[in-house]
Design a protein around this motif. Structure first.
Motif, mmCIF file in Angstrom:
data_model
loop_
_atom_site.group_PDB
_atom_site.id
_atom_site.type_symbol
_atom_site.label_atom_id
_atom_site.label_comp_id
_atom_site.label_asym_id
_atom_site.label_seq_id
_atom_site.Cartn_x
_atom_site.Cartn_y
_atom_site.Cartn_z
ATOM 1 N N GLY A 72 2.366 9.939 4.081
ATOM 2 C CA GLY A 72 2.037 8.756 3.285
ATOM 3 C C GLY A 72 3.270 8.317 2.516
ATOM 4 O O GLY A 72 4.016 9.151 1.997
ATOM 5 N N SER A 91 5.171 7.904 7.328
ATOM 6 C CA SER A 91 3.924 7.196 7.598
ATOM 7 C C SER A 91 4.136 6.398 8.869
ATOM 8 O O SER A 91 5.260 6.309 9.383
ATOM 9 C CB SER A 91 3.532 6.268 6.439
ATOM 10 N N SER A 151 -1.508 -2.788 5.155
ATOM 11 C CA SER A 151 -0.432 -1.893 4.712
ATOM 12 C C SER A 151 0.774 -2.686 4.220
ATOM 13 O O SER A 151 1.451 -2.271 3.270
ATOM 14 C CB SER A 151 -0.020 -0.953 5.853
ATOM 15 N N ARG A 179 4.756 9.421 13.199
ATOM 16 C CA ARG A 179 3.420 10.013 13.151
ATOM 17 C C ARG A 179 3.527 11.499 13.448
ATOM 18 O O ARG A 179 4.479 11.964 14.088
ATOM 19 C CB ARG A 179 2.483 9.339 14.152
ATOM 20 N N THR A 216 -2.234 10.167 1.562
ATOM 21 C CA THR A 216 -2.719 9.062 2.388
ATOM 22 C C THR A 216 -3.749 8.202 1.677
ATOM 23 O O THR A 216 -4.273 7.259 2.259
ATOM 24 C CB THR A 216 -3.325 9.605 3.690
#
Length: 468
Positions: free
Chosen positions: A198, A223, A303, A335, A369
């Motif tokens: 995050g 992230s 986002s 990721r 997150t």
């Protein structure tokens, strides 16, 4: 005359602000009970933190209970001893960014002041958790039962939800699933290797907290997009007026805002002034979009909006920038592709957006997150009780609780509950921009007005005027 009773579950900013607005605007006798397990009201998740590195994200002059009180918190803070003791809070432009706990203390004082100022109003705090709602009674964790004419849910943000890939490691000593639990960051030694999943506001808070603990080991934040929250604007800048726009899609609004940023730059104004005006109109914009466009925004644009809308204090930004310049903080768009157990450590493999793989051996993996809003209605006993009775339902965007335009909860069949309200961010699927403090404050004032209207209607039904 009987005293009407209003119960507010949750004593963070939303619940405390609602109680104060009710006290200020009711002309009738009210007993207002705020049910909050913390010892003091006003703090909640955001403002109860005692971390010195956790600061409000906007200047103190923009923190208030209502638009009529602009600058009230700033004036109050400058009279506190912390103002002179905390030199880091002061910026070159004269603005101050206090530690968050100071705003919690300010709210508690405002609540106490309202309790003294309105003799026809009784304000009280019951230190307990709400367990269930039965009829017109609220059952509490301390065994007490409260009778209420109205129940308002000022539910705080739920705990972070653990990403699926990390769930098998939930008990691993290297995994910190909730960095806001008291003392969990204290175990991180200065030389340890740390990764943060995050890269938003919560990650910024963690980096600032690690700084106060003299952490200097390798630090990675990652992230899917690798986007950091942007800096707040310093200094005084003219207001920006958005060009009129009547569109019905998220894509068209994105194009319009980008064009406005270009137009503002031609007038030597920064993009923040444009986004500030979008925020002011945010609820109207959001409610003009059909559900399918709201869903597209959530999937593709949320986002990006978050990192530009919810900015960080300059003190926190300075810590992040210093660590990046020193080379011991790396921010990645990546990721998590693999994770394995190495005893007291974890081994992770990150797949970056360009397809490359990076392996990292970690002493700690911290999850930032964000709150698990999609599971809000199952996150605590009271909401489970209300859900099982069909009195509330989750909204279709996974933000929180479904409500109508007056913030009544909707039952399973979509009908409003006249005596059951939601105040604060849990209602934002309906209202849109409802995370920033000014919007939450305005919403609390609106919900107070709607509650008093409902109580007037109920009183008129119980006591109709005598026939002539």
């Amino acid at each position: 005359m009987a005293t009407t009773q209003v119960i507010i579950v949750g004593g963070g900013f939303s619940g405390t602000a609602l109680a104060i607005h009710l006290a200020r605007t009711s002309s009738s006798r009210l007993l207002i009970t705020v049910v909050e397990p913390r010892a003091s009201l006003g703090g909640g998740v955001a403002y109860s933190t005692q971390e010195p590195a956790h600061r409000i994200n906007v200047p103190a002059s923009r923190m208030q209970l209502s638009g009529e009180e602009q600058g009230a918190f700033d004036r109050w803070y400058r009279q506190q001893p912390e103002c002179s003791l905390d030199s880091v809070a002061h910026c070159d432009d004269g603005s101050v960014y206090p530690q968050r706990s100071l705003f919690g203390r300010y709210l508690a004082e405002q609540f106490a002041g309202a309790a003294q100022a309105y003799p026809h109003i009784t304000l009280r705090h019951v230190q307990a958790s709400a367990v269930a709602w039965e009829g017109e009674q609220l059952l509490l964790s301390n065994g007490e039962t409260l009778q209420g004419d109205v129940l308002a849910l000022a539910i705080s943000h739920p705990p972070p939800s653990l990403p699926r890939a990390l769930q098998p490691f939930s008990a691993h000593p290297a995994l910190i699933a909730n960095p806001w639990q008291h003392g969990v960051l204290d175990a991180i030694v200065p030389e340890s290797s740390v990764a943060i999943i995050g890269t938003g506001l919560s990650m910024a808070d963690v980096v600032a907290s690690l700084g106060t603990r003299q952490h200097r080991g390798p630090l990675i934040a990652f992230s899917r997009r690798g986007q950091l929250s942007r800096d707040n604007l310093s200094g005084e800048w003219p207001e920006w007026t958005l060009a009129p726009q009547d569109v019905s899609s998220a894509r068209q609004w994105l194009q319009h805002i980008r064009a406005e940023v270009v137009r503002a730059a031609e007038h030597n104004l920064p993009w923040q002034r444009v986004l500030d005006q979008v925020r002011v109109q945010g609820q109207a914009i959001w409610q003009s979009l059909p559900l399918r466009e709201q869903q597209r925004f959530v999937r593709h644009l949320r986002s990006w909006w978050d990192v530009h809308r919810y900015r960080i204090a300059p003190q926190v930004s300075a810590v992040i920038n210093a660590r990046r310049q020193q080379g011991n903080l790396k921010v990645l768009a990546a990721r998590l592709s693999e994770i394995s157990d190495l005893g007291n450590q974890l081994q992770i493999t990150l797949r970056t957006r360009d397809g490359a793989s990076e392996a990292h051996r970690l002493d700690h993996l911290i999850v930032t997150t964000g709150p698990g809003h999609e599971a809000l209605t199952a996150s605590q006993p009271l909401l489970q009780s209300l859900s099982q009775q069909g009195l509330i339902r989750a909204d279709r965007l996974g933000f929180g609780i479904d409500v109508d335009s007056q913030s009544h909860t909707l039952n399973l069949s979509g009908q409003p509950n006249a005596r059951l309200f939601v105040v604060g961010p849990a209602a934002r699927a309906r209202f849109g921009e409802l995370m920033g403090l000014p919007q939450v404050a305005d919403h609390a004032a609106d919900v107070a007005k709607h509650i008093l209207q409902e109580l007037q209607i109920a009183h008129a039904e119980r006591c109709p005027p005598s026939a002539l």
